[in-house]
Write a protein that holds these residues in place. Structure first.
Motif, PDB file in Angstrom:
ATOM      1  N   LEU A 139      23.399 -23.680 -19.856  1.00  0.00           N
ATOM      2  CA  LEU A 139      22.432 -23.030 -18.962  1.00  0.00           C
ATOM      3  C   LEU A 139      21.390 -22.302 -19.805  1.00  0.00           C
ATOM      4  CD1 LEU A 139      21.870 -22.479 -15.948  1.00  0.00           C
ATOM      5  CD2 LEU A 139      23.364 -20.483 -16.116  1.00  0.00           C
ATOM      6  N   LEU A 140      20.116 -22.652 -19.596  1.00  0.00           N
ATOM      7  CA  LEU A 140      19.041 -22.170 -20.455  1.00  0.00           C
ATOM      8  C   LEU A 140      17.787 -21.911 -19.636  1.00  0.00           C
ATOM      9  CD1 LEU A 140      19.036 -21.937 -23.633  1.00  0.00           C
ATOM     10  CD2 LEU A 140      17.835 -24.115 -23.661  1.00  0.00           C
ATOM     11  N   HIS A 141      16.970 -20.947 -20.084  1.00  0.00           N
ATOM     12  CA  HIS A 141      15.670 -20.710 -19.459  1.00  0.00           C
ATOM     13  C   HIS A 141      14.602 -21.581 -20.114  1.00  0.00           C
ATOM     14  CE1 HIS A 141      17.560 -16.746 -18.481  1.00  0.00           C
ATOM     15  NE2 HIS A 141      16.906 -16.927 -17.362  1.00  0.00           N
ATOM     16  N   PRO A 142      13.700 -22.169 -19.331  1.00  0.00           N
ATOM     17  CA  PRO A 142      12.526 -22.788 -19.944  1.00  0.00           C
ATOM     18  C   PRO A 142      11.567 -21.693 -20.409  1.00  0.00           C
ATOM     19  CG  PRO A 142      12.412 -22.987 -17.554  1.00  0.00           C
ATOM     20  CD  PRO A 142      13.720 -22.330 -17.872  1.00  0.00           C
ATOM     21  N   THR A 143      11.144 -21.753 -21.658  1.00  0.00           N
ATOM     22  CA  THR A 143      10.290 -20.710 -22.219  1.00  0.00           C
ATOM     23  C   THR A 143       9.025 -21.320 -22.806  1.00  0.00           C
ATOM     24  OG1 THR A 143      11.526 -20.816 -24.304  1.00  0.00           O
ATOM     25  CG2 THR A 143      12.235 -19.171 -22.699  1.00  0.00           C
ATOM     26  N   TYR A 144       8.096 -20.470 -23.188  1.00  0.00           N
ATOM     27  CA  TYR A 144       6.795 -20.900 -23.690  1.00  0.00           C
ATOM     28  C   TYR A 144       6.934 -21.405 -25.127  1.00  0.00           C
ATOM     29  CZ  TYR A 144       1.819 -20.499 -25.026  1.00  0.00           C
ATOM     30  OH  TYR A 144       0.531 -20.744 -25.480  1.00  0.00           O
ATOM     31  N   PHE A 145       6.684 -22.693 -25.339  1.00  0.00           N
ATOM     32  CA  PHE A 145       6.874 -23.300 -26.660  1.00  0.00           C
ATOM     33  C   PHE A 145       8.097 -22.683 -27.334  1.00  0.00           C
ATOM     34  CE2 PHE A 145       2.253 -24.419 -26.380  1.00  0.00           C
ATOM     35  CZ  PHE A 145       2.427 -25.800 -26.462  1.00  0.00           C
ATOM     36  N   PRO A 146       9.296 -23.084 -26.905  1.00  0.00           N
ATOM     37  CA  PRO A 146      10.526 -22.374 -27.263  1.00  0.00           C
ATOM     38  C   PRO A 146      10.737 -22.171 -28.763  1.00  0.00           C
ATOM     39  CG  PRO A 146      10.936 -24.035 -25.593  1.00  0.00           C
ATOM     40  CD  PRO A 146       9.534 -24.228 -26.038  1.00  0.00           C
ATOM     41  N   ILE A 186      12.893 -22.167 -32.290  1.00  0.00           N
ATOM     42  CA  ILE A 186      13.637 -23.263 -32.924  1.00  0.00           C
ATOM     43  C   ILE A 186      15.076 -23.301 -32.421  1.00  0.00           C
ATOM     44  CG2 ILE A 186      14.567 -24.050 -35.137  1.00  0.00           C
ATOM     45  CD1 ILE A 186      11.886 -23.047 -36.389  1.00  0.00           C
ATOM     46  N   THR A 187      15.706 -22.135 -32.307  1.00  0.00           N
ATOM     47  CA  THR A 187      17.085 -22.102 -31.796  1.00  0.00           C
ATOM     48  C   THR A 187      17.163 -22.671 -30.392  1.00  0.00           C
ATOM     49  OG1 THR A 187      17.650 -20.179 -33.139  1.00  0.00           O
ATOM     50  CG2 THR A 187      19.033 -20.617 -31.228  1.00  0.00           C
ATOM     51  N   ASN A 188      16.254 -22.240 -29.528  1.00  0.00           N
ATOM     52  CA  ASN A 188      16.225 -22.759 -28.161  1.00  0.00           C
ATOM     53  C   ASN A 188      16.073 -24.274 -28.155  1.00  0.00           C
ATOM     54  OD1 ASN A 188      15.967 -21.063 -25.456  1.00  0.00           O
ATOM     55  ND2 ASN A 188      15.319 -19.743 -27.125  1.00  0.00           N
ATOM     56  N   PHE A 189      15.155 -24.766 -28.973  1.00  0.00           N
ATOM     57  CA  PHE A 189      14.894 -26.202 -28.947  1.00  0.00           C
ATOM     58  C   PHE A 189      16.051 -26.986 -29.566  1.00  0.00           C
ATOM     59  CE2 PHE A 189      12.310 -29.847 -28.244  1.00  0.00           C
ATOM     60  CZ  PHE A 189      11.349 -29.416 -27.355  1.00  0.00           C
ATOM     61  N   ALA A 190      16.734 -26.391 -30.532  1.00  0.00           N
ATOM     62  CA  ALA A 190      17.917 -27.042 -31.102  1.00  0.00           C
ATOM     63  C   ALA A 190      18.994 -27.226 -30.030  1.00  0.00           C
ATOM     64  CB  ALA A 190      18.457 -26.226 -32.266  1.00  0.00           C
ATOM     65  N   VAL A 196      18.038 -30.143 -27.859  1.00  0.00           N
ATOM     66  CA  VAL A 196      18.219 -31.430 -28.529  1.00  0.00           C
ATOM     67  C   VAL A 196      19.701 -31.808 -28.616  1.00  0.00           C
ATOM     68  CG1 VAL A 196      18.041 -32.570 -30.788  1.00  0.00           C
ATOM     69  CG2 VAL A 196      16.068 -31.381 -29.833  1.00  0.00           C
ATOM     70  N   GLN A 197      20.550 -30.819 -28.853  1.00  0.00           N
ATOM     71  CA  GLN A 197      21.958 -31.109 -29.121  1.00  0.00           C
ATOM     72  C   GLN A 197      22.852 -31.113 -27.883  1.00  0.00           C
ATOM     73  OE1 GLN A 197      23.753 -28.934 -32.422  1.00  0.00           O
ATOM     74  NE2 GLN A 197      21.748 -28.601 -33.376  1.00  0.00           N
ATOM     75  N   LYS A 198      22.417 -30.479 -26.802  1.00  0.00           N
ATOM     76  CA  LYS A 198      23.285 -30.292 -25.638  1.00  0.00           C
ATOM     77  C   LYS A 198      22.649 -30.838 -24.360  1.00  0.00           C
ATOM     78  CE  LYS A 198      26.130 -27.859 -28.203  1.00  0.00           C
ATOM     79  NZ  LYS A 198      27.466 -28.359 -28.595  1.00  0.00           N
ATOM     80  N   ASP A 239      15.445 -34.316 -36.897  1.00  0.00           N
ATOM     81  CA  ASP A 239      16.658 -34.226 -37.727  1.00  0.00           C
ATOM     82  C   ASP A 239      17.009 -32.771 -38.016  1.00  0.00           C
ATOM     83  OD1 ASP A 239      17.179 -36.926 -37.864  1.00  0.00           O
ATOM     84  OD2 ASP A 239      16.036 -37.227 -39.710  1.00  0.00           O
ATOM     85  N   TYR A 240      15.994 -31.975 -38.280  1.00  0.00           N
ATOM     86  CA  TYR A 240      16.215 -30.543 -38.525  1.00  0.00           C
ATOM     87  C   TYR A 240      16.906 -29.910 -37.312  1.00  0.00           C
ATOM     88  CZ  TYR A 240      15.108 -25.598 -39.420  1.00  0.00           C
ATOM     89  OH  TYR A 240      15.193 -24.239 -39.600  1.00  0.00           O
ATOM     90  N   LEU A 241      16.371 -30.155 -36.113  1.00  0.00           N
ATOM     91  CA  LEU A 241      16.906 -29.549 -34.892  1.00  0.00           C
ATOM     92  C   LEU A 241      18.341 -30.008 -34.621  1.00  0.00           C
ATOM     93  CD1 LEU A 241      13.735 -29.877 -32.642  1.00  0.00           C
ATOM     94  CD2 LEU A 241      14.708 -27.736 -33.522  1.00  0.00           C
ATOM     95  N   LYS A 242      18.631 -31.245 -34.957  1.00  0.00           N
ATOM     96  CA  LYS A 242      19.990 -31.766 -34.750  1.00  0.00           C
ATOM     97  C   LYS A 242      21.004 -31.084 -35.663  1.00  0.00           C
ATOM     98  CE  LYS A 242      18.712 -36.393 -33.126  1.00  0.00           C
ATOM     99  NZ  LYS A 242      18.664 -37.857 -33.470  1.00  0.00           N
ATOM    100  N   ASN A 243      20.518 -30.513 -36.764  1.00  0.00           N
ATOM    101  CA  ASN A 243      21.414 -29.925 -37.763  1.00  0.00           C
ATOM    102  C   ASN A 243      21.483 -28.406 -37.744  1.00  0.00           C
ATOM    103  OD1 ASN A 243      22.551 -32.237 -39.358  1.00  0.00           O
ATOM    104  ND2 ASN A 243      20.378 -32.716 -39.557  1.00  0.00           N
ATOM    105  N   VAL A 244      20.765 -27.761 -36.807  1.00  0.00           N
ATOM    106  CA  VAL A 244      20.881 -26.305 -36.653  1.00  0.00           C
ATOM    107  C   VAL A 244      22.269 -25.993 -36.101  1.00  0.00           C
ATOM    108  CG1 VAL A 244      20.042 -24.263 -35.423  1.00  0.00           C
ATOM    109  CG2 VAL A 244      18.418 -25.952 -36.306  1.00  0.00           C
ATOM    110  N   ARG A 245      22.960 -25.068 -36.738  1.00  0.00           N
ATOM    111  CA  ARG A 245      24.323 -24.711 -36.288  1.00  0.00           C
ATOM    112  C   ARG A 245      24.257 -23.862 -35.034  1.00  0.00           C
ATOM    113  NH1 ARG A 245      28.750 -24.363 -40.835  1.00  0.00           N
ATOM    114  NH2 ARG A 245      29.829 -23.637 -38.985  1.00  0.00           N
TER     115      ARG A 245
END
Length: 211
Positions: free
Chosen positions: A5-12, A14-18, A21-23, A199-205
């Protein structure tokens, strides 16, 4: 797999966008708007360092002080879109991939969007198009304080909580001047890393999700 569950934000961030991408994402569409969150702001890096881009909104007064996030109207009394785009151009014109994505992003700053929630979704979809991925179209139908059927990541709308996640270093335009600034808007990552962004976003922990 549980949806996040996430909020849509203004140009999110990096953590938000990761997370996107991953979930599998479920967008929170039934909460109240709160000030001083990523709902109407993002952070980039200029020659002066970390810089906030803020979307002005029309505030509801009196007894109607609370309003649903999805009902918030953008205030165009000042030409914030022109200002935001000019700031992005000044900050990132010398980045490796600004010109590559410029034509995809500039139209967002040339149309008078009225609804903040829908405009934020549009910025997210546009970044998704730049990365060649489709993002969630699933929305909540009612507000649930403690959801059982999804992983609650709504706290990420709070900029202070979001910055607790450490994002790996990459080369930034003003890195030599200011050092690495973590977890800026995904725009910073996109303009600096280009095709490597996905690839970067896929690898954010994302250990904090426990999902």
């Amino acid at each position: 797999m549980s949806k996040v569950l996430l909020h849509p934000t203004y140009f999110p961030s990096i953590t938000n966008f990761a997370v996107m991408v991953q979930k599998n994402i479920l967008w929170e569409a039934e909460d109240n708007f709160q000030k001083q969150t990523y709902r109407n702001r993002c952070y980039i890096c200029t020659d002066q360092g970390k810089h906030m881009l803020n979307i002005p909104i029309k505030h509801v007064g009196g007894k109607e002080g609370r309003q649903k996030y999805k009902d918030v109207v953008i205030d165009h009394s000042e030409n914030w879109q022109k200002q935001h785009w000019r700031t992005l151009e000044t900050a990132y014109r010398t980045s490796p991939f600004f010109e590559y994505f410029e034509d995809d992003l500039k139209p967002l700053f040339e149309t008078n969007a009225t609804n903040l929630f829908q405009f934020n979704l549009k910025t997210i979809a546009t970044i998704g198009d730049c990365l060649g991925i489709n993002l969630s179209q699933d929305f909540t139908e009612k507000y649930i304080l403690d959801p059982n059927e999804s992983v609650d990541a709504r706290i990420l709308v709070n900029a202070k909580k979001d910055n607790q996640v450490m994002t790996p270093e990459y080369t930034q335009v003003f890195g030599e001047r200011h050092g690495f600034i973590p977890n800026l808007s995904v725009l910073d990552l996109l303009f600096n890393e280009g095709p490597s962004t996905l690839d970067y976003l896929k690898n954010v922990r994302l250990d904090f999700l426990d999902a």
